[in-house]
Design a protein around this motif. Sequence first.
Motif, mmCIF file in Angstrom:
data_model
loop_
_atom_site.group_PDB
_atom_site.id
_atom_site.type_symbol
_atom_site.label_atom_id
_atom_site.label_comp_id
_atom_site.label_asym_id
_atom_site.label_seq_id
_atom_site.Cartn_x
_atom_site.Cartn_y
_atom_site.Cartn_z
ATOM 1 N N VAL A 47 0.856 -1.190 0.000
ATOM 2 C CA VAL A 47 0.000 0.000 0.000
ATOM 3 C C VAL A 47 0.895 1.245 0.000
ATOM 4 O O VAL A 47 1.896 1.291 0.713
ATOM 5 N N THR A 48 0.514 2.242 -0.796
ATOM 6 C CA THR A 48 1.195 3.530 -0.808
ATOM 7 C C THR A 48 0.258 4.597 -0.256
ATOM 8 O O THR A 48 -0.872 4.745 -0.733
ATOM 9 N N ILE A 49 0.751 5.324 0.759
ATOM 10 C CA ILE A 49 -0.012 6.407 1.382
ATOM 11 C C ILE A 49 0.810 7.675 1.172
ATOM 12 O O ILE A 49 1.852 7.868 1.808
ATOM 13 N N THR A 71 2.856 -4.223 5.864
ATOM 14 C CA THR A 71 3.954 -4.933 5.216
ATOM 15 C C THR A 71 4.156 -4.373 3.810
ATOM 16 O O THR A 71 3.202 -4.284 3.037
ATOM 17 N N HIS A 72 5.391 -3.984 3.507
ATOM 18 C CA HIS A 72 5.706 -3.369 2.212
ATOM 19 C C HIS A 72 4.786 -2.179 1.957
ATOM 20 O O HIS A 72 4.097 -2.101 0.927
ATOM 21 N N VAL A 73 4.788 -1.264 2.903
ATOM 22 C CA VAL A 73 3.975 -0.046 2.830
ATOM 23 C C VAL A 73 4.906 1.158 2.724
ATOM 24 O O VAL A 73 5.930 1.223 3.415
ATOM 25 N N ILE A 81 6.029 -2.544 16.771
ATOM 26 C CA ILE A 81 7.058 -3.531 16.445
ATOM 27 C C ILE A 81 7.600 -3.159 15.075
ATOM 28 O O ILE A 81 6.867 -3.154 14.081
ATOM 29 N N LEU A 82 8.895 -2.840 15.004
ATOM 30 C CA LEU A 82 9.491 -2.303 13.784
ATOM 31 C C LEU A 82 10.523 -3.282 13.234
ATOM 32 O O LEU A 82 11.502 -3.603 13.911
ATOM 33 N N THR A 83 10.308 -3.743 12.013
ATOM 34 C CA THR A 83 11.231 -4.669 11.360
ATOM 35 C C THR A 83 11.522 -4.159 9.951
ATOM 36 O O THR A 83 10.611 -3.986 9.156
ATOM 37 N N HIS A 84 12.796 -3.908 9.650
ATOM 38 C CA HIS A 84 13.196 -3.372 8.355
ATOM 39 C C HIS A 84 12.436 -2.084 8.049
ATOM 40 O O HIS A 84 11.799 -1.944 6.993
ATOM 41 N N LEU A 85 12.511 -1.151 8.983
ATOM 42 C CA LEU A 85 11.856 0.148 8.839
ATOM 43 C C LEU A 85 12.861 1.175 8.342
ATOM 44 O O LEU A 85 13.980 1.264 8.857
ATOM 45 N N THR A 86 12.459 1.967 7.342
ATOM 46 C CA THR A 86 13.280 3.064 6.847
ATOM 47 C C THR A 86 12.579 4.384 7.115
ATOM 48 O O THR A 86 11.445 4.584 6.654
ATOM 49 N N HIS A 98 9.103 -3.952 6.638
ATOM 50 C CA HIS A 98 9.484 -3.400 5.339
ATOM 51 C C HIS A 98 8.619 -2.179 5.008
ATOM 52 O O HIS A 98 7.971 -2.109 3.954
ATOM 53 N N VAL A 99 8.616 -1.231 5.921
ATOM 54 C CA VAL A 99 7.859 0.009 5.749
ATOM 55 C C VAL A 99 8.846 1.158 5.544
ATOM 56 O O VAL A 99 9.861 1.253 6.241
#
Length: 236
Positions: A139-141, A164-166, A214-219, A191-192
Amino acid sequence: TIHLLEGTYSPSLTGETFPIIMLSHIDLIGAGEDVTILDAEQAGRVITMENCTNNTITDLTITGGLEEGEGGGMRLYKTNPTLTHVNIVNNTSETQGGGGMYLEFSNPTLTHMTIVNNTSGWDGGGMYLKNSNPTLTHVTIANNTLEHHGGGGMRLYVSNPTLTHVTIENNTAAGSGGGMYLQYSNPTLIHVTITDNTSDSNGGGMYLYDSNPILTHLTISDNTAYNSGGMYIRDS
Protein backbone atom coordinates in the motif's frame (compact mmCIF):
# COMPACT_ATOMS: atom_id res chain seq x y z
CA THR A 1 -21.41 -9.54 -7.46
CA ILE A 2 -21.75 -6.19 -9.23
CA HIS A 3 -19.43 -5.74 -12.22
CA LEU A 4 -18.69 -2.17 -13.28
CA LEU A 5 -17.49 -1.53 -16.82
CA GLU A 6 -14.89 1.07 -17.75
CA GLY A 7 -16.06 4.63 -17.22
CA THR A 8 -16.74 7.32 -14.65
CA TYR A 9 -19.81 6.90 -12.46
CA SER A 10 -20.81 10.32 -11.09
CA PRO A 11 -23.83 12.58 -10.46
CA SER A 12 -23.23 14.65 -13.61
CA LEU A 13 -22.38 11.83 -16.02
CA THR A 14 -24.52 8.88 -14.92
CA GLY A 15 -26.89 10.27 -12.29
CA GLU A 16 -25.26 8.36 -9.43
CA THR A 17 -26.32 9.17 -5.88
CA PHE A 18 -23.69 9.24 -3.14
CA PRO A 19 -22.76 7.85 -0.73
CA ILE A 20 -23.06 4.29 -1.98
CA ILE A 21 -24.41 2.27 0.95
CA MET A 22 -22.91 -1.21 0.84
CA LEU A 23 -24.78 -4.26 2.11
CA SER A 24 -23.46 -7.59 3.32
CA HIS A 25 -22.48 -10.30 0.78
CA ILE A 26 -22.05 -7.77 -2.05
CA ASP A 27 -18.87 -7.62 -4.14
CA LEU A 28 -18.06 -4.53 -6.19
CA ILE A 29 -15.70 -5.38 -9.07
CA GLY A 30 -14.39 -2.81 -11.54
CA ALA A 31 -12.55 -3.24 -14.82
CA GLY A 32 -9.33 -1.71 -13.45
CA GLU A 33 -8.33 0.92 -10.91
CA ASP A 34 -7.41 3.39 -13.65
CA VAL A 35 -10.50 2.93 -15.82
CA THR A 36 -13.43 2.36 -13.44
CA ILE A 37 -13.97 5.50 -11.38
CA LEU A 38 -16.54 6.26 -8.69
CA ASP A 39 -16.55 10.07 -8.52
CA ALA A 40 -18.86 11.70 -5.97
CA GLU A 41 -18.01 15.15 -7.36
CA GLN A 42 -18.07 16.58 -3.81
CA ALA A 43 -21.73 15.59 -3.41
CA GLY A 44 -20.94 13.48 -0.32
CA ARG A 45 -18.89 10.51 0.83
CA VAL A 46 -18.23 7.89 -1.85
CA ILE A 47 -18.83 4.62 0.07
CA THR A 48 -20.31 3.86 3.49
CA MET A 49 -20.05 0.39 5.07
CA GLU A 50 -21.65 -0.31 8.45
CA ASN A 51 -22.06 -3.75 10.04
CA CYS A 52 -21.30 -5.43 6.73
CA THR A 53 -19.90 -8.94 6.27
CA ASN A 54 -18.43 -10.82 3.32
CA ASN A 55 -17.58 -7.94 0.98
CA THR A 56 -14.91 -7.46 -1.68
CA ILE A 57 -14.11 -4.24 -3.54
CA THR A 58 -11.53 -4.41 -6.30
CA ASP A 59 -10.14 -2.77 -9.46
CA LEU A 60 -11.59 0.73 -9.18
CA THR A 61 -10.91 4.30 -8.03
CA ILE A 62 -12.77 6.11 -5.25
CA THR A 63 -12.56 9.88 -5.68
CA GLY A 64 -14.32 13.21 -5.26
CA GLY A 65 -15.73 12.45 -1.82
CA LEU A 66 -16.53 15.43 0.41
CA GLU A 67 -17.85 14.75 3.91
CA GLU A 68 -18.23 17.18 6.79
CA GLY A 69 -17.72 14.32 9.25
CA GLU A 70 -15.68 11.11 9.13
CA GLY A 71 -14.23 9.54 6.01
CA GLY A 72 -14.30 11.55 2.82
CA GLY A 73 -13.71 8.55 0.57
CA MET A 74 -14.86 5.63 2.73
CA ARG A 75 -16.26 5.11 6.21
CA LEU A 76 -16.10 1.61 7.72
CA TYR A 77 -17.84 0.75 10.98
CA LYS A 78 -17.75 -2.83 12.32
CA THR A 79 -16.94 -4.03 8.82
CA ASN A 80 -14.08 -6.19 7.51
CA PRO A 81 -14.03 -6.08 3.70
CA THR A 82 -11.23 -7.06 1.32
CA LEU A 83 -10.00 -4.23 -0.90
CA THR A 84 -7.56 -5.02 -3.72
CA HIS A 85 -6.24 -2.77 -6.50
CA VAL A 86 -8.23 0.22 -5.26
CA ASN A 87 -7.17 3.88 -5.55
CA ILE A 88 -8.53 6.28 -2.94
CA VAL A 89 -7.67 9.74 -4.23
CA ASN A 90 -8.73 13.38 -3.85
CA ASN A 91 -11.27 12.97 -1.04
CA THR A 92 -11.90 15.33 1.89
CA SER A 93 -13.28 15.11 5.41
CA GLU A 94 -13.82 18.68 6.49
CA THR A 95 -14.05 18.62 10.29
CA GLN A 96 -13.41 15.01 11.38
CA GLY A 97 -10.86 12.26 10.68
CA GLY A 98 -9.86 10.26 7.64
CA GLY A 99 -9.72 12.22 4.42
CA GLY A 100 -9.35 9.01 2.42
CA MET A 101 -10.62 6.34 4.84
CA TYR A 102 -12.11 6.23 8.32
CA LEU A 103 -12.11 2.89 10.18
CA GLU A 104 -13.83 2.21 13.50
CA PHE A 105 -14.01 -1.28 15.00
CA SER A 106 -13.06 -2.56 11.54
CA ASN A 107 -10.33 -4.94 10.37
CA PRO A 108 -10.26 -4.86 6.56
CA THR A 109 -7.62 -6.45 4.35
CA LEU A 110 -6.06 -3.85 2.06
CA THR A 111 -3.74 -5.03 -0.73
CA HIS A 112 -2.12 -3.25 -3.69
CA MET A 113 -3.75 0.09 -2.92
CA THR A 114 -2.89 3.77 -3.20
CA ILE A 115 -4.28 6.35 -0.79
CA VAL A 116 -3.15 9.70 -2.18
CA ASN A 117 -3.99 13.41 -2.30
CA ASN A 118 -6.67 13.24 0.39
CA THR A 119 -7.31 15.98 2.97
CA SER A 120 -8.66 15.97 6.51
CA GLY A 121 -9.60 18.93 8.63
CA TRP A 122 -8.86 16.99 11.84
CA ASP A 123 -6.75 13.81 12.24
CA GLY A 124 -5.56 11.43 9.54
CA GLY A 125 -5.15 13.06 6.17
CA GLY A 126 -4.99 9.70 4.42
CA MET A 127 -6.43 7.29 7.01
CA TYR A 128 -7.86 7.39 10.52
CA LEU A 129 -7.93 4.12 12.48
CA LYS A 130 -9.94 3.93 15.69
CA ASN A 131 -10.12 0.61 17.57
CA SER A 132 -9.24 -1.09 14.29
CA ASN A 133 -6.64 -3.66 13.25
CA PRO A 134 -6.48 -3.79 9.44
CA THR A 135 -3.84 -5.57 7.39
CA LEU A 136 -2.10 -3.43 4.77
CA THR A 137 0.17 -5.06 2.17
CA HIS A 138 1.78 -3.26 -0.78
CA VAL A 139 0.00 0.00 0.00
CA THR A 140 1.20 3.53 -0.81
CA ILE A 141 -0.01 6.41 1.38
CA ALA A 142 1.24 9.63 -0.18
CA ASN A 143 0.65 13.36 -0.66
CA ASN A 144 -2.13 13.54 1.92
CA THR A 145 -2.74 16.70 3.94
CA LEU A 146 -3.85 17.26 7.52
CA GLU A 147 -5.03 20.71 8.53
CA HIS A 148 -5.19 20.21 12.33
CA HIS A 149 -3.86 17.85 15.02
CA GLY A 150 -2.14 14.55 14.12
CA GLY A 151 -1.23 12.22 11.28
CA GLY A 152 -0.70 13.54 7.79
CA GLY A 153 -0.59 10.03 6.32
CA MET A 154 -2.16 7.92 9.09
CA ARG A 155 -3.66 8.48 12.52
CA LEU A 156 -3.90 5.45 14.84
CA TYR A 157 -5.95 5.51 18.03
CA VAL A 158 -6.14 2.28 20.08
CA SER A 159 -5.33 0.34 16.90
CA ASN A 160 -2.83 -2.41 16.09
CA PRO A 161 -2.66 -2.80 12.31
CA THR A 162 -0.05 -4.83 10.43
CA LEU A 163 1.75 -2.98 7.64
CA THR A 164 3.95 -4.93 5.22
CA HIS A 165 5.71 -3.37 2.21
CA VAL A 166 3.97 -0.05 2.83
CA THR A 167 5.31 3.35 1.72
CA ILE A 168 4.27 6.51 3.58
CA GLU A 169 5.68 9.55 1.80
CA ASN A 170 5.21 13.26 1.09
CA ASN A 171 2.39 13.67 3.60
CA THR A 172 1.92 16.93 5.50
CA ALA A 173 0.51 17.63 8.96
CA ALA A 174 -0.25 21.08 10.33
CA GLY A 175 0.30 19.44 13.71
CA SER A 176 2.24 16.35 14.82
CA GLY A 177 3.19 13.20 12.91
CA GLY A 178 3.69 14.09 9.28
CA GLY A 179 3.76 10.42 8.26
CA MET A 180 2.09 8.65 11.20
CA TYR A 181 0.56 9.61 14.55
CA LEU A 182 0.23 6.74 17.05
CA GLN A 183 -1.74 6.99 20.29
CA TYR A 184 -2.30 3.95 22.54
CA SER A 185 -1.44 1.83 19.51
CA ASN A 186 0.99 -1.03 18.91
CA PRO A 187 1.17 -1.68 15.16
CA THR A 188 3.53 -4.08 13.43
CA LEU A 189 5.57 -2.48 10.64
CA ILE A 190 7.55 -4.77 8.32
CA HIS A 191 9.48 -3.40 5.34
CA VAL A 192 7.86 0.01 5.75
CA THR A 193 9.35 3.20 4.31
CA ILE A 194 8.47 6.57 5.87
CA THR A 195 10.07 9.37 3.89
CA ASP A 196 9.76 13.05 2.90
CA ASN A 197 6.89 13.75 5.30
CA THR A 198 6.46 17.12 7.02
CA SER A 199 5.08 18.20 10.39
CA ASP A 200 4.62 21.75 11.63
CA SER A 201 5.02 20.46 15.19
CA ASN A 202 6.58 17.19 16.46
CA GLY A 203 7.69 14.11 14.53
CA GLY A 204 8.04 14.60 10.80
CA GLY A 205 8.07 10.85 10.20
CA MET A 206 6.33 9.41 13.27
CA TYR A 207 4.77 10.67 16.48
CA LEU A 208 4.45 8.05 19.24
CA TYR A 209 2.23 8.75 22.24
CA ASP A 210 2.04 5.88 24.73
CA SER A 211 2.57 3.45 21.85
CA ASN A 212 4.94 0.54 21.31
CA PRO A 213 5.14 -0.47 17.65
CA ILE A 214 7.06 -3.53 16.44
CA LEU A 215 9.49 -2.30 13.78
CA THR A 216 11.23 -4.67 11.36
CA HIS A 217 13.20 -3.37 8.35
CA LEU A 218 11.86 0.15 8.84
CA THR A 219 13.28 3.06 6.85
CA ILE A 220 12.72 6.62 8.12
CA SER A 221 14.46 9.27 6.03
CA ASP A 222 14.29 12.89 4.91
CA ASN A 223 11.34 13.84 7.11
CA THR A 224 11.10 17.36 8.52
CA ALA A 225 9.42 18.90 11.55
CA TYR A 226 9.66 21.83 13.94
CA ASN A 227 10.88 19.28 16.51
CA SER A 228 12.28 15.79 15.78
CA GLY A 229 12.21 15.30 12.04
CA GLY A 230 12.37 11.50 12.15
CA MET A 231 10.53 10.22 15.23
CA TYR A 232 9.10 11.93 18.30
CA ILE A 233 8.46 9.68 21.31
CA ARG A 234 6.18 10.65 24.17
CA ASP A 235 5.44 8.29 27.08
CA SER A 236 6.19 5.22 24.92
